[in-house]
Enzyme design. Sequence first.
Site, short mmCIF file in Angstrom:
data_model
loop_
_atom_site.label_atom_id
_atom_site.label_comp_id
_atom_site.label_asym_id
_atom_site.label_seq_id
_atom_site.Cartn_x
_atom_site.Cartn_y
_atom_site.Cartn_z
N LYS A 188 68.41 74.57 18.49
CA LYS A 188 67.54 73.68 19.63
C LYS A 188 68.31 72.89 20.57
O LYS A 188 67.54 72.04 21.29
CB LYS A 188 66.52 72.62 18.98
CG LYS A 188 65.45 73.33 17.98
CD LYS A 188 65.07 74.60 18.30
CE LYS A 188 64.03 74.59 19.33
NZ LYS A 188 63.66 76.00 19.49
N GLY A 189 69.68 73.23 20.75
CA GLY A 189 70.28 72.65 21.45
C GLY A 189 70.38 73.19 23.22
O GLY A 189 70.68 72.69 23.99
N GLY A 191 61.17 75.04 25.77
CA GLY A 191 60.62 74.13 26.66
C GLY A 191 59.16 73.54 26.25
O GLY A 191 58.46 73.69 26.95
N SER A 194 62.71 68.29 18.68
CA SER A 194 62.63 69.89 19.15
C SER A 194 62.62 70.91 17.88
O SER A 194 61.93 71.75 17.61
CB SER A 194 63.67 70.43 20.23
OG SER A 194 63.88 71.56 20.15
N GLN A 205 56.14 70.96 24.47
CA GLN A 205 55.82 69.72 24.47
C GLN A 205 56.13 69.29 22.90
O GLN A 205 55.95 70.00 21.78
CB GLN A 205 54.32 69.50 24.13
CG GLN A 205 53.59 69.62 25.85
CD GLN A 205 53.98 68.41 26.82
OE1 GLN A 205 53.90 67.32 26.09
NE2 GLN A 205 54.27 68.41 27.90
N HIS A 206 56.79 68.25 22.79
CA HIS A 206 57.27 67.48 21.58
C HIS A 206 56.17 66.44 21.05
O HIS A 206 55.39 65.83 21.81
CB HIS A 206 58.60 66.62 21.74
CG HIS A 206 59.70 67.44 21.76
ND1 HIS A 206 61.17 67.28 22.24
CD2 HIS A 206 59.82 68.94 21.92
CE1 HIS A 206 61.94 68.22 22.41
NE2 HIS A 206 61.17 69.29 22.39
N ARG A 255 69.75 79.61 23.67
CA ARG A 255 69.17 80.79 24.32
C ARG A 255 69.27 80.68 25.73
O ARG A 255 69.95 81.60 26.34
CB ARG A 255 67.77 81.04 24.11
CG ARG A 255 66.88 81.97 24.75
CD ARG A 255 67.39 83.54 24.39
NE ARG A 255 67.44 83.81 23.02
CZ ARG A 255 67.97 85.02 22.60
NH1 ARG A 255 68.56 85.91 23.32
NH2 ARG A 255 67.95 85.32 21.30
P1 A3P Z 1 62.38 72.56 23.50
O1 A3P Z 1 61.50 73.63 23.56
O2 A3P Z 1 62.26 71.44 22.39
O3 A3P Z 1 62.04 71.58 24.92
P2 A3P Z 1 67.40 76.86 21.60
O4 A3P Z 1 67.57 78.03 22.59
O5 A3P Z 1 68.55 76.46 20.95
O6 A3P Z 1 66.33 77.00 20.60
O7 A3P Z 1 67.21 75.47 22.22
C1 A3P Z 1 65.74 75.63 22.73
C2 A3P Z 1 65.84 74.38 24.06
O8 A3P Z 1 66.47 74.91 25.13
C3 A3P Z 1 64.79 74.07 24.49
O9 A3P Z 1 63.89 72.80 23.66
C4 A3P Z 1 64.70 73.59 26.03
O10 A3P Z 1 64.74 72.03 26.01
C5 A3P Z 1 66.31 73.97 26.10
N1 A3P Z 1 66.36 74.59 27.41
C6 A3P Z 1 67.60 74.44 28.30
N2 A3P Z 1 67.53 75.24 29.36
C7 A3P Z 1 66.31 75.74 29.29
C8 A3P Z 1 65.47 76.39 30.35
N3 A3P Z 1 66.21 76.81 31.46
N4 A3P Z 1 64.38 76.85 30.12
C9 A3P Z 1 63.68 76.42 28.91
N5 A3P Z 1 64.43 75.85 27.96
C10 A3P Z 1 65.44 75.51 28.08
#
Ligand code: A3P
Length: 289
Positions: free
Chosen positions: A46-47, A253, A137, A255-256, A50
């Site tokens: 969740k950092g 992205g 997250s 909502q938390h 992706r």
């Molecule tokens: P949230 O869904 O809590 O906002 P991971 O890929 O490690 O699972 O991390 C998911 C997080 O990537 C999302 O957490 C979001 O905040 C973040 N993120 C960073 N850049 C993003 C982007 N361009 N579009 C969507 N999410 C992004």
Amino acid sequence: MAAVIVALLLFFFCARSPSLSTVVSRDHDPTAARRLPDIIIIGVRKGGTRALLEMLNLHSDVVAAQSEVHFFDWDSHYLRGVDWYVSQMPLARPGQLTVEKTPAYFTSARVPERIRRMNPDTRLLLIVREPTERLLSDYTQVFHNRLEKHKQQQMLETLLMHDGELNLDYKALNRSLYHLHMRRWLDVFPRSHIHLVDGDALIRNPLPEMKKVEEFLHLEPQINASNFYFNQTKGFFCLRDRRRERCLHGSKGRQHPRIAPEILRKLYDFFHEPNQEFFQLVGRTFDWN
Ligand code: A3P
């Protein structure tokens, strides 16, 4: 007569499969091969792992494994051996770097040594985010997973608190104790092999973070402002390359949940010391409360 039949068959075959020739020629690029990854995105869950992978993949000298391979953390995969691992990698042309991401690596005790044994020169990327935000997250991710599987939901407060104190056994809380996990990596890899990406900065403005990643990987500077555009509906930056424009999947992205201000305060206070230890370990600070 036979020649006419063959010609007709060829005509129908080609007319019905317009994309076949391109697929075949790409698969038969004689210079392309699957190779062990040069770069591994080790976390944190969740950092923004992706987003980092997709953004790195904008570079023409990088090819990315699309799914999380879980080679070093799942024994069932690890026991299949390195050939199996290689088979999970995308085709790469000479000079291209291969990257895979499995965020669970960061918090898995056996992984650093296993990666070192595979290749001590592997370049590692770790994307971190403000620990309380990452915890929320993480909870949200599990909430949605349970929803999909029709499992009973657990309230965040119930998971987080025991007798008025924070529950240190809650996994989502433990994963945000970056110093504990980082220490294990630094026991095995020199600091210079691990590049830290600021996940909060990547959300606000991806380009500067990606330029630093290019530099760390000694890639020709290529990723530029035209690769990103802000999507008001999603509330995040989306990606653009020569082929298309795309935003990350809807599961990125989200909502938390709302959380009581006193619990939020407890979390910020709790993470203060561990954060300082993390900053000490990695020799830099982050803009976290
Ligand atoms: P949230 O869904 O809590 O906002 P991971 O890929 O490690 O699972 O991390 C998911 C997080 O990537 C999302 O957490 C979001 O905040 C973040 N993120 C960073 N850049 C993003 C982007 N361009 N579009 C969507 N999410 C992004």
